[in-house]
Structure formats: C-alpha cells, structure tokens
Design an enzyme around this catalytic site. Structure first.
Site, mmCIF file in Angstrom:
data_model
loop_
_atom_site.group_PDB
_atom_site.id
_atom_site.type_symbol
_atom_site.label_atom_id
_atom_site.label_comp_id
_atom_site.label_asym_id
_atom_site.label_seq_id
_atom_site.Cartn_x
_atom_site.Cartn_y
_atom_site.Cartn_z
ATOM 1 N N SER A 141 0.985 -7.518 7.370
ATOM 2 C CA SER A 141 2.141 -7.266 6.679
ATOM 3 C C SER A 141 3.482 -7.020 7.721
ATOM 4 C CB SER A 141 1.893 -5.346 6.452
ATOM 5 O OG SER A 141 3.207 -4.905 6.218
ATOM 6 N N TYR A 154 -0.701 2.892 8.634
ATOM 7 C CA TYR A 154 -0.706 1.727 8.236
ATOM 8 C C TYR A 154 -0.290 0.851 9.404
ATOM 9 C CZ TYR A 154 0.303 -1.789 4.631
ATOM 10 O OH TYR A 154 0.369 -2.896 3.842
HETATM 11 N N1 LIG Z 1 2.422 -4.839 -2.088
HETATM 12 C C1 LIG Z 1 2.969 -4.985 -0.978
HETATM 13 O O1 LIG Z 1 4.030 -4.399 -0.614
HETATM 14 C C2 LIG Z 1 2.193 -5.153 0.523
HETATM 15 C C3 LIG Z 1 3.413 -5.651 1.575
HETATM 16 C C4 LIG Z 1 2.656 -5.905 2.677
HETATM 17 C C5 LIG Z 1 1.055 -6.156 2.666
HETATM 18 N N2 LIG Z 1 0.531 -5.786 1.630
HETATM 19 C C6 LIG Z 1 -0.893 -5.918 1.696
HETATM 20 O O2 LIG Z 1 -1.604 -6.841 0.633
HETATM 21 C C7 LIG Z 1 -2.856 -6.364 0.351
HETATM 22 C C8 LIG Z 1 -3.091 -6.170 -1.239
HETATM 23 O O3 LIG Z 1 -2.140 -5.386 -1.413
HETATM 24 P P1 LIG Z 1 -1.712 -4.893 -3.144
HETATM 25 O O4 LIG Z 1 -0.263 -4.527 -3.009
HETATM 26 O O5 LIG Z 1 -1.905 -6.282 -4.043
HETATM 27 O O6 LIG Z 1 -2.699 -3.866 -3.328
HETATM 28 P P2 LIG Z 1 -3.344 -3.231 -4.809
HETATM 29 O O7 LIG Z 1 -3.441 -1.739 -4.394
HETATM 30 O O8 LIG Z 1 -2.339 -3.632 -5.901
HETATM 31 O O9 LIG Z 1 -4.652 -4.028 -4.767
HETATM 32 C C9 LIG Z 1 -5.660 -3.697 -3.726
HETATM 33 C C10 LIG Z 1 -7.135 -3.949 -4.233
HETATM 34 O O10 LIG Z 1 -7.848 -3.640 -3.166
HETATM 35 C C11 LIG Z 1 -9.079 -3.037 -3.788
HETATM 36 N N3 LIG Z 1 -9.673 -2.349 -2.732
HETATM 37 C C12 LIG Z 1 -9.199 -1.071 -2.041
HETATM 38 N N4 LIG Z 1 -10.005 -0.704 -1.136
HETATM 39 C C13 LIG Z 1 -11.232 -1.426 -1.109
HETATM 40 C C14 LIG Z 1 -12.117 -1.329 -0.530
HETATM 41 N N5 LIG Z 1 -12.602 -0.445 0.396
HETATM 42 N N6 LIG Z 1 -13.422 -2.427 -0.877
HETATM 43 C C15 LIG Z 1 -13.139 -3.397 -1.755
HETATM 44 N N7 LIG Z 1 -11.827 -3.300 -2.468
HETATM 45 C C16 LIG Z 1 -11.003 -2.362 -2.282
HETATM 46 C C17 LIG Z 1 -8.210 -2.001 -4.840
HETATM 47 O O11 LIG Z 1 -9.642 -1.702 -5.670
HETATM 48 C C18 LIG Z 1 -7.394 -2.906 -5.326
HETATM 49 O O12 LIG Z 1 -7.733 -3.655 -6.636
HETATM 50 C C19 LIG Z 1 -3.299 -4.967 0.950
HETATM 51 O O13 LIG Z 1 -4.050 -5.441 2.151
HETATM 52 C C20 LIG Z 1 -1.928 -4.659 1.438
HETATM 53 O O14 LIG Z 1 -1.849 -3.579 2.848
HETATM 54 C C21 LIG Z 1 1.061 -5.247 0.290
#
Ligand SMILES: NC(=O)c1ccc[n+]([C@@H]2O[C@H](COP(=O)([O-])OP(=O)(O)OC[C@H]3O[C@@H](n4cnc5c(N)ncnc54)[C@H](O)[C@@H]3O)[C@@H](O)[C@H]2O)c1
Length: 258
Positions: A141, A154
C-alpha cells in the site's frame, strides 16, 4: 502472444472481491488456471462466474489465510494437481486508528491477516515455486512507505509486506523466483466503501469525495488498473523485475506538494 500465462497455476488470496477479483479475471483471461483462497468459498461466486464466462479455469478453496493449517491444506490440494507458478498475496483488512486508539486486539487482528497471512501463503507455496521458478506478488500500500493519518496498525502491516517482499526476493534469486509488491493508492472497492461506512456513518458521500481528491489525479483507482500491473509482473515480459515496489496511486506519493 505477449503476457501469456497459458498452463500456469496462479494462486490468488482474497480473489472474491475488489482488487483480488480483478486480478483473478485478468490472469484467467491470459490463460492461467486460477486458484482462489477466500474466507468462504461463497465470497468468490461472482469471480468464478466471470471467469467461467470467458472459458477460463478456476477453483476456490475456503481458507482463512491467517490460519497456517488451513493454508497448508489448500496448497496441498492445489499442488496435488500441478505446481504453483504464481502466488498473489492480496487478501488484507483495513483499520482506522492512531497509536492511542488502536487496541492490542486490533493490532493482533491486523497482524494475523495482513502479515501472517502473507507469511503462511509464501511458506506453503515456496517449495513448489522453487521447482521451476515463479512469481510472487504481494499487495502492499502507499501506507507502506508514507505516513497516512489514522492508519497506525494498517501501516505497520503494510510496511512489513514491503520488507518481506525485499527479503524473499533476495533469498530466492537463485531459484528463479521473482518477488515484487504493488502499492496502490485508494482504489474504489468494497474495502474502501466498507471502511467509509464503518468509520464515517452519515458522511459517506462527503468522505468519498474527500478521499478521491487526495489522489492528485482527482479520483480513486479502479481494481482493473491494479490488475493490469499484476498481470504484467506475473508475465515473462517482466522477467528482469524483482525486489521492486510499484506505486499505482494517481501521483499520491510523489505529486502531493503544492
Ligand atoms: N482498496 C484500496 O484502496 C487499497 C489500497 C491499498 C492497498 N489495498 C490492499 O489491496 C488488497 C485488496 O483490497 P481490496 O480493496 O480489493 O479489498 P476487499 O475487501 O474488496 O477484498 C478483500 C478480499 O479478501 C478476503 N479476505 C479478507 N480476509 C481474509 C482472510 N483472512 N483469508 C482469506 N481471505 C480474506 C475478503 O473476503 C475479500 O474478498 C488488501 O490487501 C488491501 O490492503 C487496497
């Protein structure tokens, strides 16, 4: 064909939603057999349908990445049918809070999923990846590298994702394993909608606008924009790239000065 992933086995954690879902679809479009590790397999129904619609191959495993035993079992099933070529550690959870209002329970929960989850999957997949080389991508991130308000726990976890990436990239150079991470800025996914709803009830629209504008480009990213980078890094076209962190953040980390 450039960026072909034909006959490659790709494991993607958290492939049921947001960025993970877009990555699963992008890899399947290029011919990869996609294996999704999701908390509950029902979370991945939409992703499975999208992949099947384009004639792709996909399997789903109910697996909490924080639980070593569940991760080992999922990898055993995957490896029984072929080696792991690609591992995308995408599953992650959010938390809002500074040092003072982050409880030790919150700290542990974030550690379990965002750090130990990545460790568990890399450990379970590494022997298979070592056989003929492969690719690991970790979802870091912008919070891995810059200070962001109220993201104490985080940021801790995403800093660790970045440095675990460097460590693994270095240790497995000789095995032909390339390990990189992607650092997205805000990307519009259920993850973002969820934390706005939870932390700013009644102010959802205002917060969405505010968070959109923190990217100098003026909007949030789209999951597909992150997935395209992941696809590139997974492909042989990126064969000279390892131990690198790729920011995809609409200019957030470099262009926020006035
Ligand atoms: N969306 C953003 O703005 C953003 C920015 C920077 C980094 N990220 C990172 O990108 C990644 C994905 O984010 P997103 O926005 O698509 O999230 P999201 O919440 O839309 O999707 C995350 C998925 O991971 C699954 N999940 C969560 N905990 C789990 C576990 N313990 N075991 C198995 N599956 C699990 C959830 O069921 C979900 O389907 C994350 O690591 C997040 O930190 C997101």
């Amino acid at each position: 064909m450039k960026f072909s992933l034909k006959h490659k086995n790709a494991v993607v954690t958290g492939g049921g939603s947001g960025i993970g879902q877009a990555i699963c679809i992008a890899l399947a479009e290029q011919g990869a057999n996609v294996h999704i590790l999701e908390l509950h397999s029902s979370n991945a129904i939409e992703t499975v349908q999208s992949i099947e619609k384009i004639g792709g191959k996909v399997n789903v495993y109910s697996c909490n990445v924080a639980k070593g035993e569940e991760v080992r079992k999922a990898f055993e099933s995957i490896i029984a049918n072929g080696k792991v070529d690609i591992l995308v550690n995408n599953a992650g959870i959010a938390h809002i809070g500074n040092l003072e209002n982050t409880s030790v329970e919150d700290l542990d929960r974030l550690y379990e999923v965002n750090i130990k989850g990545v460790y568990n999957c890399m450990q379970a997949g590494i022997s298979s990846l070592k056989e003929k080389g492969g690719v690991i991508i970790n979802m870091a991130s912008i919070a891995s590298s810059v200070g962001i308000n109220d993201r104490f726990a985080y940021s801790m976890t995403k800093g660790a994702v970045l440095t675990m990436t460097y460590s693994v990239a270095k240790d497995y150079l000789d095995y032909g394993i390339r390990c990189n991470c992607i650092s997205p800025g805000r990307v519009h996914t259920p993850f973002v909608d969820g934390f706005i709803k939870k932390n700013y009830p009644g102010k959802e629209e205002e917060m969405f606008e505010k968070l959109s504008k923190t990217q100098p480009i003026g909007r949030m990213g789209k999951p597909e924009e992150i997935a395209n980078m992941a696809l590139y890094l997974c492909s042989d076209e990126a064969s000279f790239i390892t131990g690198t962190n790729f920011s995809i953040d609409g200019g957030f980390t470099t262009l926020n000065g006035s």
